[in-house]
Design an enzyme around this catalytic site. Structure first.
Site, PDB file in Angstrom:
ATOM      1  N   ASN A  41       0.840  -1.189   0.000  1.00  0.00           N
ATOM      2  CA  ASN A  41       0.000   0.000   0.000  1.00  0.00           C
ATOM      3  C   ASN A  41       0.879   1.244   0.000  1.00  0.00           C
ATOM      4  O   ASN A  41       1.977   1.259   0.554  1.00  0.00           O
ATOM      5  CB  ASN A  41      -0.978   0.001   1.178  1.00  0.00           C
ATOM      6  CG  ASN A  41      -0.325  -0.014   2.549  1.00  0.00           C
ATOM      7  OD1 ASN A  41       0.688  -0.675   2.761  1.00  0.00           O
ATOM      8  ND2 ASN A  41      -0.918   0.696   3.494  1.00  0.00           N
ATOM      9  N   GLU A  43       0.283   5.280   0.740  1.00  0.00           N
ATOM     10  CA  GLU A  43      -0.643   6.307   1.194  1.00  0.00           C
ATOM     11  C   GLU A  43      -0.257   7.685   0.659  1.00  0.00           C
ATOM     12  O   GLU A  43       0.853   7.889   0.178  1.00  0.00           O
ATOM     13  CB  GLU A  43      -0.690   6.337   2.725  1.00  0.00           C
ATOM     14  CG  GLU A  43      -1.275   5.084   3.324  1.00  0.00           C
ATOM     15  CD  GLU A  43      -1.335   5.113   4.839  1.00  0.00           C
ATOM     16  OE1 GLU A  43      -1.951   4.194   5.389  1.00  0.00           O
ATOM     17  OE2 GLU A  43      -0.763   6.025   5.475  1.00  0.00           O
ATOM     18  N   CYS A  52      -4.067   0.834  -2.530  1.00  0.00           N
ATOM     19  CA  CYS A  52      -4.010  -0.373  -1.714  1.00  0.00           C
ATOM     20  C   CYS A  52      -3.011  -1.373  -2.295  1.00  0.00           C
ATOM     21  O   CYS A  52      -2.726  -1.367  -3.497  1.00  0.00           O
ATOM     22  CB  CYS A  52      -5.389  -1.020  -1.641  1.00  0.00           C
ATOM     23  SG  CYS A  52      -6.657   0.003  -0.889  1.00  0.00           S
ATOM     24  N   GLU A  54      -3.361  -4.547  -2.817  1.00  0.00           N
ATOM     25  CA  GLU A  54      -3.946  -5.497  -3.759  1.00  0.00           C
ATOM     26  C   GLU A  54      -3.959  -4.933  -5.176  1.00  0.00           C
ATOM     27  O   GLU A  54      -3.531  -5.587  -6.137  1.00  0.00           O
ATOM     28  CB  GLU A  54      -5.382  -5.850  -3.350  1.00  0.00           C
ATOM     29  CG  GLU A  54      -5.480  -6.473  -1.981  1.00  0.00           C
ATOM     30  CD  GLU A  54      -5.724  -5.464  -0.859  1.00  0.00           C
ATOM     31  OE1 GLU A  54      -4.995  -4.436  -0.778  1.00  0.00           O
ATOM     32  OE2 GLU A  54      -6.638  -5.705  -0.050  1.00  0.00           O
ATOM     33  N   CYS A  88     -10.628  -4.009   0.559  1.00  0.00           N
ATOM     34  CA  CYS A  88     -11.725  -3.048   0.498  1.00  0.00           C
ATOM     35  C   CYS A  88     -12.592  -3.347  -0.739  1.00  0.00           C
ATOM     36  O   CYS A  88     -12.236  -4.167  -1.583  1.00  0.00           O
ATOM     37  CB  CYS A  88     -11.183  -1.622   0.450  1.00  0.00           C
ATOM     38  SG  CYS A  88     -10.376  -1.179  -1.111  1.00  0.00           S
ATOM     39  N   CYS A  91     -10.828  -2.807  -4.125  1.00  0.00           N
ATOM     40  CA  CYS A  91      -9.890  -3.890  -4.439  1.00  0.00           C
ATOM     41  C   CYS A  91     -10.632  -5.158  -4.837  1.00  0.00           C
ATOM     42  O   CYS A  91     -10.226  -5.854  -5.771  1.00  0.00           O
ATOM     43  CB  CYS A  91      -8.968  -4.159  -3.259  1.00  0.00           C
ATOM     44  SG  CYS A  91      -7.721  -2.870  -3.054  1.00  0.00           S
TER      45      CYS A  91
END
Length: 132
Positions: A41, A43, A52, A54, A88, A91
């Protein structure tokens, strides 16, 4: 192969750029030709621009020449011990399109607790190209 995937997600987890949430996540994708592709990930202070692990991993795989359907399973890891790194909704939508609904998502934390789910279990009503 799960052990190799686990070693890889632990190895790359330190590359996570998560200065705001402190929630480090990494992912490892197993391709149909038994290659491992990993990502983390990343940010951003403007939180909506965060990527993210994924999606980072799947987009990396696509950008190196893999095609939708070329993937067997994805493992998602956090170095935390108090939660599981469930993907999430965004994803899950990307995973469903690029991997397929019958593929496995493996979530694991630093306690070595893990769960294995089919994509369809986590996103039973995926939006598909047939919906367009």
């Amino acid at each position: 192969m799960l052990e190799k995937m686990f070693e890889e997600v632990k190895r790359v987890n330190e590359f996570s750029y998560s200065p705001y949430s402190k929630y480090r996540v990494s992912a490892c994708l197993l391709t149909n030709d038994d290659k491992l592709i990993s990502g983390v990930n990343v940010e951003n202070a403007s939180y909506g621009l965060t990527m993210c692990a994924e999606r980072s991993t799947l987009f990396k795989a696509i950008s190196t020449g893999y095609k939708p359907g070329d993937f067997n399973k994805i493992m998602i890891y956090t170095n935390r011990t108090d939660s599981m790194p469930y993907p999430c909704g965004a994803c899950l939508q990307v995973i469903s399109e690029l991997m397929g609904l019958d593929k496995e998502i493996i979530v694991v934390n630093d306690n070595h607790e893990f769960e294995i789910h089919k994509v369809i279990e986590m996103l039973p009503y995926a939006f598909k190209k047939e919906n367009l």
